[in-house]
Write an enzyme that holds these catalytic residues in place. Structure first.
Site, mmCIF file in Angstrom:
data_model
loop_
_atom_site.group_PDB
_atom_site.id
_atom_site.type_symbol
_atom_site.label_atom_id
_atom_site.label_comp_id
_atom_site.label_asym_id
_atom_site.label_seq_id
_atom_site.Cartn_x
_atom_site.Cartn_y
_atom_site.Cartn_z
ATOM 1 N N CYS A 105 1.007 -1.276 -0.063
ATOM 2 C CA CYS A 105 -0.016 -0.012 0.103
ATOM 3 C C CYS A 105 0.987 1.207 0.043
ATOM 4 C CB CYS A 105 -0.800 0.014 1.338
ATOM 5 S SG CYS A 105 -1.996 1.398 1.397
ATOM 6 N N CYS A 330 -6.187 0.721 7.467
ATOM 7 C CA CYS A 330 -6.975 1.956 6.704
ATOM 8 C C CYS A 330 -7.255 2.978 7.479
ATOM 9 C CB CYS A 330 -8.147 1.262 6.020
ATOM 10 S SG CYS A 330 -8.901 2.417 5.282
#
Lengths: 341, 226
Positions: A105, A330
């Site tokens: 990510c 997240c």
């Protein structure tokens, strides 16, 4: 004089460099080969270049790979890397292993300008854009880089607010002369800046993920100020004009907030606004951040929400929370503390 | 709302207009204007580019809906593309604009309008459009000379116009940042709306302070400059 970095240059840019340095044309391909396919730490290690070519390169350039400053490991196998950007600001990158799938990510900005109510990155404000080299470096300079199977642009920053460098990084990731990854293994996530979205869809084949979080205008405005100028109905209108669902996918990210966006009304409206779009919805459990007025929906509510959307024909999954214990999950990436030191 | 038969600019269509003025109000802050040939709602933004095919950026309109001229207040971002070029333009030079857009709009109820820097533009547009009843305008800046439109705002808002100055002080300003004012003031009614406009750092910090002081987050409306 600060020397420019070779890492992060496209083949075309490299061709311009070798031409300027009066090196043979084929040198450009040799250099990109060393940069993106092999493991070296200095220009001198480009052994198929002549000694004089290496000296000429060394006079004006550095290799430009940056090692991480710190690594944290989660109990679930997720790792969070801290990198120093060229502007002496810090960024975070998450490596998320899951069976055969190894996802990185990446961040695209130091901080973020978008000010979403639920996001930790937004709380540190905006400190700058990353270069393509700094984006690609987050994959190339982690310990596991040779096993990376997927890349998601879901780290710090809004990718479409730094579109030129994001497109350049995608070119490096996907070109034969670069890391030669399939664009089908790369997902760019955005809150939906419509003009940049159009350009991204035109110039890249990577998958698209859109942060939705509420189908209702007034709620989405509270959560995401971008809704004031680029409302989701406009974003969806644009998406409808593209061919998704076969080679290229569009998905919608939906963080579940207790009593805010997790009701039957939301299920019905989501089904209505996404009608006709071949897509999937990823439900995400909210990871609370300091000073937030929001709570996560319960696991039961999230599961029921998923089942009801699936029953309405929208493929819906629940994203597993990874790396929460090291603040890699997240919405939790932030380098505010490092910058205060 | 503006009235009269005016040419409406379709979405995504760029229109060439000639600048009727470009003034540097304070260091690196400019106010440009051009003839109004379209309708807009106070609080809306338009995209502007100094070139027909160049990148464009969004700016809040800083003039009234019925004013003859559309005005744009902007800060020069040295490393940026658009604003350094805009600042080189003079009267008669062309710029390209998009249709007005955006939903950061006036609401009838009592509200605080909170801004820093050029973030005052949408509120000034609402004020110039005659829409400022029950509103308290708070503007933050580093230096007193940067409180543009101060006399006009003071004359009309009276005590409901507050200047927060972080680097200078005088008897008419709150000495400190806007966020400092929000932390210390006794008067933050929970049933008011709070409109925030400016850089992301200010908006996010002010929003957190307001929430921390008991303002429901659905009473906070944010516009972020990006």
């Amino acid at each position: 004089m600060n020397k420019d970095r070779l890492f992060g240059k496209t083949l075309k840019e490299m061709q311009a460099i070798v031409k300027k340095l009066e090196l043979p044309g084929f040198t450009a391909g040799q250099i990109t080969d060393w940069l993106y396919k092999k493991k070296i730490s200095h220009i001198d290690e480009m052994t198929n270049l002549s000694k004089s070519a290496r000296e000429i390169l060394n006079a004006s350039y550095v290799l430009g790979l940056e090692s991480s400053q710190k690594v944290q490991s989660s109990t679930d196998g997720t790792k969070k890397y801290l990198f120093n950007s060229s502007s002496e600001k810090f960024i975070e990158t998450a490596f998320i292993p899951d069976k055969d799938r190894h996802t990185v990510c990446v961040s695209t900005q130091v901080g973020c300008k978008m000010g979403c109510l639920f996001c930790m990155t937004g709380k540190q404000g905006f400190q700058g854009n990353l270069t393509a080299g700094e984006i690609v470096n987050q994959v190339r300079s982690i310990d596991e880089w040779e096993s990376v199977s997927n890349i998601v642009y879901m780290g710090m920053g809004e990718p479409l607010d730094n579109l030129d460098e994001v497109l350049k990084s995608l070119e490096i990731f996907t070109s034969d002369w670069g890391l030669a990854m399939s664009p089908r293994r790369i997902t760019v996530s955005t809150i939906g800046i419509t003009p940049s979205l159009v350009e991204f869809l035109e110039k890249s084949n990577a998958h698209l993920a859109v942060s939705l979080h509420s189908p209702f205008d007034h709620e989405r405005k509270m959560l995401m100020p971008i809704q004031q100028v680029y409302p989701i109905d406009e974003v969806l209108k644009e998406i409808r004009s593209w061919d998704f669902g076969r080679q290229r996918r569009v998905s919608f990210e939906y963080i579940m907030f207790k009593d805010l966006n997790d009701t039957q009304r939301h299920i019905d409206e989501l089904a209505k606004i996404l009608n006709g779009i071949r897509c999937r919805i990823n439900l995400i459990r909210f990871h609370p951040i300091p000073d937030t007025p929001l709570d996560s929906s319960s696991d039961e509510t999230i599961a029921s929400f998923k089942d009801q959307l699936n029953a309405k024909g929208i493929i819906t999954t629940i994203r597993a929370s990874r790396g929460e214990d090291i603040y890699a999950a997240c919405g939790l990436l932030s380098t505010k503390k490092q910058m205060e030191k | 709302m503006p009235s009269g038969e005016l040419k409406y600019i379709k979405k995504s269509q760029l229109t060439k207009v000639a600048l009727s003025s470009s003034k540097e109000l304070t260091e690196e802050v400019y106010l440009i204007s051009f003839k109004r040939e379209f309708e807009f709602l106070p609080g809306q933004v338009i995209g502007i580019s100094p070139e027909e095919d160049g990148p464009r950026r969004l700016y809040s309109i800083c003039s009234g809906a019925d004013d003859d001229e559309v005005k744009i207040l902007y800060n020069v971002v040295k490393e940026g593309y658009v604003t350094p070029r805009l600042s080189d333009l003079r009267e008669g030079d062309a710029i390209w604009i998009t249709a007005p857009r955006g939903k950061f709009l006036y609401d009838d109820g009592p509200a605080y309008w909170i801004s820093t820097g050029t973030g005052i533009a949408p509120f000034y547009s609402m004020f110039r459009s005659g829409l400022f009843e029950n509103k308290r305008l708070i503007h933050g800046e580093r230096f007193i000379e940067r409180f543009w439109f101060s006399d006009e705002l003071r004359d009309n808002f009276g005590d409901n116009y507050l200047r927060c100055c972080s680097q200078e002080s005088d008897e008419s300003t709150f000495n400190g940042r806007v966020t400092e004012y929000l932390k210390t003031t006794d008067h933050l009614p929970a049933d008011y709306k709070y409109y925030l406009c400016g850089r992301a750092e200010m908006v996010v910090e002010a929003r957190d302070i307001l929430i921390g002081r008991g303002i429901p987050f659905n009473n906070i409306i944010s516009e972020i400059y990006f």
